[in-house]
Write an enzyme that holds these catalytic residues in place. Structure first.
Site, mmCIF file in Angstrom:
data_model
loop_
_atom_site.group_PDB
_atom_site.id
_atom_site.type_symbol
_atom_site.label_atom_id
_atom_site.label_comp_id
_atom_site.label_asym_id
_atom_site.label_seq_id
_atom_site.Cartn_x
_atom_site.Cartn_y
_atom_site.Cartn_z
ATOM 1 N N LYS A 77 0.867 -1.172 0.000
ATOM 2 C CA LYS A 77 0.000 0.000 0.000
ATOM 3 C C LYS A 77 0.907 1.226 0.000
ATOM 4 O O LYS A 77 1.892 1.266 0.764
ATOM 5 C CB LYS A 77 -0.870 -0.004 1.251
ATOM 6 C CG LYS A 77 -1.891 -1.120 1.269
ATOM 7 C CD LYS A 77 -2.975 -0.816 0.250
ATOM 8 C CE LYS A 77 -4.112 -1.798 0.343
ATOM 9 N NZ LYS A 77 -5.161 -1.514 -0.638
ATOM 10 N N ASP A 107 -0.312 -0.329 -4.489
ATOM 11 C CA ASP A 107 -1.723 0.083 -4.529
ATOM 12 C C ASP A 107 -1.873 1.433 -3.846
ATOM 13 O O ASP A 107 -1.576 1.574 -2.652
ATOM 14 C CB ASP A 107 -2.579 -0.970 -3.801
ATOM 15 C CG ASP A 107 -4.070 -0.642 -3.872
ATOM 16 O OD1 ASP A 107 -4.444 0.319 -4.555
ATOM 17 O OD2 ASP A 107 -4.864 -1.383 -3.242
HETATM 18 O O1 NPG Z 1 -6.482 -9.423 1.202
HETATM 19 O O2 NPG Z 1 -8.571 -9.015 1.587
HETATM 20 C C1 NPG Z 1 -7.407 -8.647 1.360
HETATM 21 C C2 NPG Z 1 -7.138 -7.171 1.328
HETATM 22 C C3 NPG Z 1 -6.564 -6.715 0.062
HETATM 23 O O3 NPG Z 1 -5.553 -4.593 0.118
HETATM 24 C C4 NPG Z 1 -6.554 -5.220 0.014
HETATM 25 N N1 NPG Z 1 -7.743 -4.644 -0.134
HETATM 26 O O4 NPG Z 1 -7.816 -1.517 -1.717
HETATM 27 O O5 NPG Z 1 -7.892 -3.501 -2.472
HETATM 28 C C5 NPG Z 1 -7.889 -2.720 -1.530
HETATM 29 C C6 NPG Z 1 -7.914 -3.229 -0.120
HETATM 30 C C7 NPG Z 1 -9.156 -2.909 0.671
HETATM 31 C C8 NPG Z 1 -9.230 -3.306 1.963
HETATM 32 C C9 NPG Z 1 -10.218 -2.262 0.128
HETATM 33 C C10 NPG Z 1 -10.354 -3.035 2.725
HETATM 34 C C11 NPG Z 1 -11.338 -1.986 0.886
HETATM 35 C C12 NPG Z 1 -11.398 -2.365 2.179
#
Ligand code: NPG
Length: 368
Positions: A162, A187
């Site tokens: 992230k 990301d």
């Molecule tokens: O492994 O479930 C997982 C999380 C992956 O980083 C992840 N999700 O932006 O994609 C994203 C993020 C996210 C998390 C988005 C929580 C929304 C809520």
């Protein structure tokens, strides 16, 4: 099959560690579970909406409200097939996360009634799916290196970092220097502006698989402009809420890769249409995650078996997020960084009903 009853349960699960993104820090998940009863068969779905509308306009109280007030009363007592759920709910604008939760449950019930696995139904091309892991923003670079090292030690096949302004190039450089050519992507969760293009281009020398959603979700054209300046492939996530969004983004050259989140696009049916569209256009896809508990996670594993899911998804092990999951067996990642695709009927994981019942803080039932 006739939809006889629907049960909505809300449970709160604590994350094993806080998860920080460019839009905030999350320490628990407020999960909405949907169970349907259809002529003796039951099926389970999970709504991916978060507690607050900070990632998407949808949020979990809103999803439960629209399901109870508008969607479920029109579906109840109807002869329903999962393939028709999207059509039956087409009059509702948006609310894809709510729609996905009910479609997941209906499809699970249908498959359980026939004794058919998701993998068989989808025409799965793989017996195990490749797992990546998403690493939240860490307090320091040494924390980051330690967390990444631990995940690599558990077998994960690619790392997603992230990022946000001020926590990007140095973090990527440090991970590359320490872990060599491990498959790596970042990301941004919409945290940058087109004016940051030259800054984002500083990520190019690190040979990332992709940059995910650098710009706000409604800036699809700006992503196409960014793609002319940044060499690293752009993958859209938040911008892809529908088949049409995907078609437009591909046509515009706004992305070379797409992250499909079944929960966000409205369910398995749309997710598969987007998958097929991407395949025809030579756009590889990968399966995103939204901190799902076991039921949503199981649906994601099933989706990931389709042929054009050629990049490892964010489909991590239960224990990456939860001390104890709500399905058995838990979702496990092998030392080779894969999850075995279950062969049992429906999602192939058994909801732990007693545990779900014990955790439920709110319950609503609807029956004929
Ligand atoms: O492994 O479930 C997982 C999380 C992956 O980083 C992840 N999700 O932006 O994609 C994203 C993020 C996210 C998390 C988005 C929580 C929304 C809520």
């Amino acid at each position: 099959m006739r939809l006889e009853a629907v049960e909505l349960r809300r449970i709160k699960l604590d994350l094993v560690a806080p998860f920080e993104t460019s839009f905030g820090v999350q320490t628990e998940k407020d999960v909405l579970l949907v169970k349907v009863l259809m002529e003796g068969a039951e099926g389970w779905g999970e709504c991916v909406a978060g507690e607050k509308p900070d990632y998407s306009p949808e949020y979990v109280d809103g999803a439960q409200d629209v399901l109870m007030r508008h969607m479920l009363p029109r579906l109840l007592d109807r002869d329903l097939a999962a393939a028709n759920v999207a059509k039956a709910l087409a009059w509702v604008h948006g609310h894809h996360m709510a729609k996905a939760a009910i479609e997941m449950a209906v499809l699970d019930a249908e498959l359980r009634a026939r004794g058919e696995s998701f993998a068989h139904f989808f025409g799965a091309v793989r017996k195990e799916v490749d797992c990546g892991v998403s690493v939240g923003i860490q307090p320091s670079i040494s924390d980051l290196l330690q967390v990444v090292g631990a995940f690599l030690g558990q077998g994960y096949r690619r790392i997603k970092l992230k990022i946000k302004p001020g926590r990007d190039v140095e973090q990527v450089r440090a991970v590359r220097e320490k872990f060599g050519d491990v498959p790596l992507q970042v990301d941004a969760n919409t945290a940058y502006k087109l004016a940051d293009a030259e800054h984002l281009a500083q990520l190019d020398p690190f040979d990332l698989l992709l940059i995910e959603q650098p710009l706000p979700e409604d800036q699809v054209l700006a992503h196409a402009q960014l793609a002319r300046i940044v060499r690293t492939p752009i993958s859209l996530d938040e911008s892809i809420e529908s088949y049409q969004n995907a078609a437009d983004a591909i046509e515009l050259g706004a992305c070379r890769i797409i992250n499909i989140k079944m929960g966000r696009v409205g369910g398995h049916t749309v997710a598969r249409r987007i998958h097929d569209l991407c395949e025809v256009n030579g756009v590889p896809v990968w399966c995103g995650g939204m901190l799902e508990a076991g039921i949503g996670r199981a649906h994601n594993v099933a989706l990931s078996t389709l042929p054009n899911f050629t990049l490892p998804g964010d489909v991590a092990a239960s224990k990456r997020y939860w001390a104890e999951d709500i399905v058995e067996p838990e979702v496990v990642v092998s030392p080779r960084g894969t999850i075995a695709v279950p062969a049992g009927a429906g999602i192939g994981f058994k909801p732990r009903v007693d545990r779900i019942e014990a955790l439920a803080v709110r319950k609503e039932l609807l029956s004929e």
